[in-house]
Design a protein around this motif. Sequence first.
Motif, PDB file in Angstrom:
ATOM      1  N   VAL A 192      13.535 -89.192  97.278  1.00  0.00           N
ATOM      2  CA  VAL A 192      12.734 -88.730  96.157  1.00  0.00           C
ATOM      3  C   VAL A 192      13.253 -87.393  95.622  1.00  0.00           C
ATOM      4  CG1 VAL A 192      10.493 -87.646  95.829  1.00  0.00           C
ATOM      5  CG2 VAL A 192      10.614 -89.999  96.525  1.00  0.00           C
ATOM      6  N   LEU A 193      13.893 -86.623  96.514  1.00  0.00           N
ATOM      7  CA  LEU A 193      14.403 -85.323  96.078  1.00  0.00           C
ATOM      8  C   LEU A 193      15.693 -85.436  95.278  1.00  0.00           C
ATOM      9  CD1 LEU A 193      13.777 -82.943  99.091  1.00  0.00           C
ATOM     10  CD2 LEU A 193      12.912 -82.703  96.777  1.00  0.00           C
ATOM     11  N   VAL A 194      16.365 -86.586  95.364  1.00  0.00           N
ATOM     12  CA  VAL A 194      17.668 -86.722  94.704  1.00  0.00           C
ATOM     13  C   VAL A 194      17.571 -86.551  93.177  1.00  0.00           C
ATOM     14  CG1 VAL A 194      19.517 -88.354  94.211  1.00  0.00           C
ATOM     15  CG2 VAL A 194      18.802 -87.977  96.548  1.00  0.00           C
ATOM     16  N   VAL A 216      10.958 -78.871 100.329  1.00  0.00           N
ATOM     17  CA  VAL A 216       9.644 -79.399  99.952  1.00  0.00           C
ATOM     18  C   VAL A 216       8.577 -78.333 100.182  1.00  0.00           C
ATOM     19  CG1 VAL A 216       7.890 -81.099 100.525  1.00  0.00           C
ATOM     20  CG2 VAL A 216      10.257 -81.795 100.317  1.00  0.00           C
ATOM     21  N   ALA A 217       8.688 -77.643 101.322  1.00  0.00           N
ATOM     22  CA  ALA A 217       7.721 -76.574 101.590  1.00  0.00           C
ATOM     23  C   ALA A 217       7.786 -75.516 100.498  1.00  0.00           C
ATOM     24  CB  ALA A 217       8.006 -75.957 102.956  1.00  0.00           C
ATOM     25  N   THR A 272      11.592 -86.057  86.830  1.00  0.00           N
ATOM     26  CA  THR A 272      10.575 -85.090  87.229  1.00  0.00           C
ATOM     27  C   THR A 272       9.378 -85.671  87.975  1.00  0.00           C
ATOM     28  OG1 THR A 272       9.829 -85.223  84.973  1.00  0.00           O
ATOM     29  CG2 THR A 272      11.058 -83.275  85.590  1.00  0.00           C
ATOM     30  N   THR A 273       9.259 -87.011  88.026  1.00  0.00           N
ATOM     31  CA  THR A 273       8.154 -87.570  88.813  1.00  0.00           C
ATOM     32  C   THR A 273       8.196 -87.104  90.274  1.00  0.00           C
ATOM     33  OG1 THR A 273       8.125 -89.475  87.371  1.00  0.00           O
ATOM     34  CG2 THR A 273       6.951 -89.681  89.425  1.00  0.00           C
ATOM     35  N   PRO A 274       9.382 -87.015  90.907  1.00  0.00           N
ATOM     36  CA  PRO A 274       9.412 -86.552  92.297  1.00  0.00           C
ATOM     37  C   PRO A 274       8.739 -85.195  92.483  1.00  0.00           C
ATOM     38  CG  PRO A 274      11.525 -87.445  91.707  1.00  0.00           C
ATOM     39  CD  PRO A 274      10.714 -87.456  90.457  1.00  0.00           C
ATOM     40  N   PHE A 275       8.995 -84.286  91.560  1.00  0.00           N
ATOM     41  CA  PHE A 275       8.381 -82.959  91.647  1.00  0.00           C
ATOM     42  C   PHE A 275       6.866 -83.079  91.669  1.00  0.00           C
ATOM     43  CE2 PHE A 275       6.618 -79.297  89.334  1.00  0.00           C
ATOM     44  CZ  PHE A 275       7.011 -78.282  90.184  1.00  0.00           C
ATOM     45  N   MET A 276       6.361 -83.878  90.727  1.00  0.00           N
ATOM     46  CA  MET A 276       4.923 -84.129  90.642  1.00  0.00           C
ATOM     47  C   MET A 276       4.423 -84.749  91.944  1.00  0.00           C
ATOM     48  SD  MET A 276       3.058 -83.648  87.998  1.00  0.00           S
ATOM     49  CE  MET A 276       1.745 -84.226  86.969  1.00  0.00           C
ATOM     50  N   ALA A 277       5.152 -85.758  92.429  1.00  0.00           N
ATOM     51  CA  ALA A 277       4.716 -86.471  93.635  1.00  0.00           C
ATOM     52  C   ALA A 277       4.642 -85.524  94.824  1.00  0.00           C
ATOM     53  CB  ALA A 277       5.679 -87.621  93.930  1.00  0.00           C
ATOM     54  N   LEU A 278       5.612 -84.623  94.931  1.00  0.00           N
ATOM     55  CA  LEU A 278       5.619 -83.715  96.083  1.00  0.00           C
ATOM     56  C   LEU A 278       4.464 -82.726  96.000  1.00  0.00           C
ATOM     57  CD1 LEU A 278       9.440 -83.112  96.411  1.00  0.00           C
ATOM     58  CD2 LEU A 278       7.952 -84.332  97.994  1.00  0.00           C
TER      59      LEU A 278
END
Lengths: 342, 299
Positions: free
Chosen positions: A157-159, B290-291, A211-217
């Motif tokens: 997801v971070l990729v 992530v943190a 940018t969805t990953p950012f939101m998801a995290l």
Amino acid sequence: MAVQAVPVGDAEKPPGEKPGSSGNGKRRIPGQGRWAALFIAPTLVLLAVVILYPIISAIVMSLQQDAGLDPATGLFVEGGFAGLNNYTQWLLQQCAAVGGGTVPCAPGSLGAQFWSATGITFFFTIVTVALETVFGFWMALIMARAFKGRGILRGAVLVPWAIPTAVTAKLWFFIFAFNGVANNLFNTTILWTGSEWPARFAIIIADVWKTTPFMALLILAGLQMIPGDVYEAAKVDGASAWQRFVHITLPLVKPALIVAILFRVLDAMRMYDLPAILTGGANGTTTLSILVVEQIRQGFNSAAALSTITFIIIFLVAFIFIKFLGANVAADSTSGGKAKIK
Amino acid sequence: MSTVTSTADVATGPDSAPKRRARNRARWASIRTYVSAAVIFLWCMAPFYWMMVTAFREVQYTFEMTLWPTHPTLNNFVTAFSEELGNHLGRALFNSLFIGVCVTVIGLAAGVFAAYALARMEFPYKFMVLGVILGASMFPGVALVTPLFQLFTDIGWMGTYQALIIPSISFVLPLTVYVLTSFFREMPWELEEAARIDGCTKSQAFRKIIMPLAAPAVFTTAILAFIASWNEYLLASQLASDATQPVTVAIASFAGSQPHQEPYTAVMAAGTVVTIPLVIMVLIFQRKIVAGLTAGGVK
């Protein structure tokens, strides 16, 4: 360092004098204010240089007339004080006419695009953030579950987040090429970047991917702060999965969610990289940021007015969010501070 | 196999209906989880994978739909680094690295102290300072372009490194302060108190106790700051010259080996070169990143 004078002066007042900052349990050490001022001064000075100074100089510039050849008349126009002309020019879409006075800007010229660019910017913002919120929530709910390979999924997801937006734009430009994989997979023959709505959707899809990953995290972090026993209790009381989601998950994750949405909204409102590289702003994808950059080549002062307008619009949106939706951006600050931002 | 459920059934029979139903439901839930996870994984990785695969395809096979290049080649990477074609990717990589390191160092040097004060000290107008920094982090880059464009033109700084480093501070510094402040709030500060009681001065306590404790937080923040700088495009596209342009700008204006043809494969090769270090870094420091990302947003 004379520059430190301002914050030091502020901080040297006895701390007790400040209303609303008392009673949060932290021990006061004499002289702490001075240390704090010293620690904070470099940051404030740097920010003043790189943000405050440009804002002020942009406002000063925006009140000046652009000197140069008038494109309509071919005559040289003197610079000089212009009052709010540059602003009204954008807002009313009036361009300078031959022999003074103003006429509506010619269709297609930059001057005629302010409201359409504003509309497109809001359109992109609303659609992308709505999609990102829904998909981000879904992704967060999946990632919050315990299953083998969760670590791999979180890495994956971070990729998209880590890939520079400029590269993302080029990548999706290739995917959306006429012979590209998108048309091939869906058996379509769409000129994705060559016509209005496909171009807009291409930008939206690329933005959602990135940018969805950012939101998801961010949502995931909010989910993980909900204690598990709340769910257990609800289960014992016979609440269905949907009821648990609506009555427990949503309200408890709401503060984190609103902050995440605020961040994304402000980010989407200054969207530049994706449309600039995917379409160059053609086919009705000119956002406000693209319009400003295009205007720079035609006249600094007018561009400064437009960038100030853009800044004000974004500021207003942030203000509305914080004021009416209660986005608690500085949640951990002092109790006095919390009351202020709400 | 009775369909009548009783408490005795639940307690004793391993094959009782409710238990079986519960197990079935659990199995379905776990299947649904795995399917969803697979969909998310594919959605995130497929475009990235496509970029890497395309980077190894021969130009003539650009639009090949196979999952693996039928004619693998490294030519695209040669094109991407080819100075003759005007692709200064090597140079651009150095520029991005140099700008990123400078911006990160400046941002951390100032940000560590501000974050410490914001997280640990009580002082007047603290909330205003926080507000200013938050406001700065939401500031639109495009509002800086116009005045800086003119300023740098006037003083002859257009296309210099300082013209690219200074504006980047505007978004990297608020980020570092913001992330570090949330990290610092969660650190075990009792140790500092203990050191103070043992006779350390404030600055000694800071250097000897806090700095080692804070190192992981600072490191994570450095990664986030560096990525933010590495990914910047808007300011650099307006203020850089050919000699100082970072990778994002270089890739956006790429030339291929075939004239009058969009150099997809070379761009994908360049994109791969630019992205792989970031992806490796992100995967190694996944937890920390992530943190750091969520520290700013949620706390």
